[in-house]
Design an enzyme around this catalytic site. Sequence first.
Site, short mmCIF file in Angstrom:
data_model
loop_
_atom_site.label_atom_id
_atom_site.label_comp_id
_atom_site.label_asym_id
_atom_site.label_seq_id
_atom_site.Cartn_x
_atom_site.Cartn_y
_atom_site.Cartn_z
N CYS A 25 0.83 -1.21 0.00
CA CYS A 25 0.00 0.00 0.00
C CYS A 25 0.86 1.26 0.00
CB CYS A 25 -0.96 -0.01 1.18
SG CYS A 25 -0.15 -0.17 2.79
N HIS A 60 -1.58 1.31 7.52
CA HIS A 60 -2.06 1.22 6.15
C HIS A 60 -1.99 2.60 5.49
CE1 HIS A 60 -4.20 -0.18 2.69
NE2 HIS A 60 -5.25 0.59 2.90
#
Length: 580
Positions: free
Chosen positions: A125, A516
């Site tokens: 990510c 994230h």
Amino acid sequence: MSEGIPLSVKWGKETVSLTMIVDGGVKGLKAELEERTGVPSDRMKLMPKSKGLWKGVLKDDFDISSIDFNAALQKANPICVLMMGSAAKLTGPKTKTVFIEDLPPEEAAKHVAEPSGLVNLGNTCYLNSVLQCLRAVPSLRKGLANYTPSSSSGDQMMASGVGVNQTNGIFMSSLRDLYNSLDRTADAVPPSNFVRATHMAFPQFAQIGQHGQPQQQDAEEFFSGLLTLAANETKGMDSIKKGFASVSEKELNGAENLIDAVFGLKMEETLTCDETTPSGDDNMQVDGEAKKEESLAIEPAVKSYDLHRKLVCNIQGGADASSQTNVTHIVEGIELSLSGKIEKHSDVLGRNAIWTRKQRIARLPPVFCVQFGRFYWKQTPDSQDHAGVKCKVMKPVAFSGTIDVYDFCSEDVQKVLKVVRAKALAEEEDRINKKLKGQAEGKTEEEGGDKMDTEEATPAESKESTEEDDELQAALKMSMEEELPPVGPGLPENFQGIYELFAVVTHKGRDADGGHYMGWVKADNPDGKVQKIADTDEDNEDWFVFDDDEVSPCKTEDVLKLKGGGDWHMSYLNFYRVKK
């Protein structure tokens, strides 16, 4: 019966007279009527009006020769028949309806509401979010589209075999191909080749965890590494011109590659010694004769230039780590990062002294990035391994949809921006005055009054004009007398130093080595129509949030909430471009 039978066919408001050949049967009759009326035979319905014929609608398999036409003609001559049917033939639509599902992938990508995402291949990510933000930089995309490995790289590859230069070429080519794949499909794209190329070019990003899973990496480290590698692969004016429609050496002002032309900030650093008296300062309080002699000496300021590819928003308190300033806005954090105190040798004093460091932007780029100092290394002397730990600063730091860099610029750049701003201000005031004058004249004529009101306002306007700021007048005079020097490559002539936020990389989670990342990118707005955020002057424009392969729409008001202060996503990298 081969002789003809006279018929009178009633068709709507028309009457068609013809002679029917009995031996031709029903098909022959319908063929004749189709030729005369244009009604297709399969859509034709024939019903008798005279007696002694068939019953109901005439069917194709009916035997016409079975009718006693002599008896029928005695009752009605000619025989009357009613025909129903439309002469207009059915045609398909002028433009064929095509569904997105039936289009080729590259065509379907042009018509979908959301752009395509990137598949997460295992803690990628950090990479996906940065790529989606850089995807919105046209000059970078143009340069990549025309990228070819440099000749020097090729010579070194021939000499050393598979090495660093070949790896760099593979990285750049895979990045170009990945962007092309994203443009050609509406589905999420797995960046497999690019991830492999990234691991080859940056082995630290290929680290594996204890259980064999890829480790989470820092998005800013990937961004900086990408720019460094791309800068080495896009050197020279030929590479720069691939990304810019037109650019001159004067505009580049030392930028030697495409990356520095797009993202590079030429920084002017000035160091002044705090322990010697600057020019013109005769009031410094000192203790002792030795200190007095030292203070009377003048240490010349040291000025140097350096290249940065990002600005830093220091949210902990200052570049020298001693300031206790409570940073609440991005502008305060940038200002702190551009100044501070350092210890450096003084030639005048003959020893180390405290110096004040001040940096300012001497060349503005079309696009720049601001990194929020969210992560820092904390020493752990009491732990067993004394290795330290990487921590995250959660405090909220607000930012706006635009940023004014005037106060961060060098004096030379400020002079140019001041001229442009003064000219724009004068034009705006002139436009408003003309509008108000037109409204006043129209009101006077409509009310039938004399023109004393407007004449009385003239001295006041004249007085305001004579009291304008001296700097404004000087700036206007400068703009009329000489051509302004460029302050950066690819910037418009009327650039006033205002940039707009167009992309953000955010991080969610309290663990600096986990969490994230997501990318937030402003959508195109061709019609220019936009509403304001309630009770503010901020434009509430359309954005997209890229959560790897999931892409969702959002608004500017959602992006401005990414200032931190909780467990939700908070801004880590802000990307700005020249305000349109």
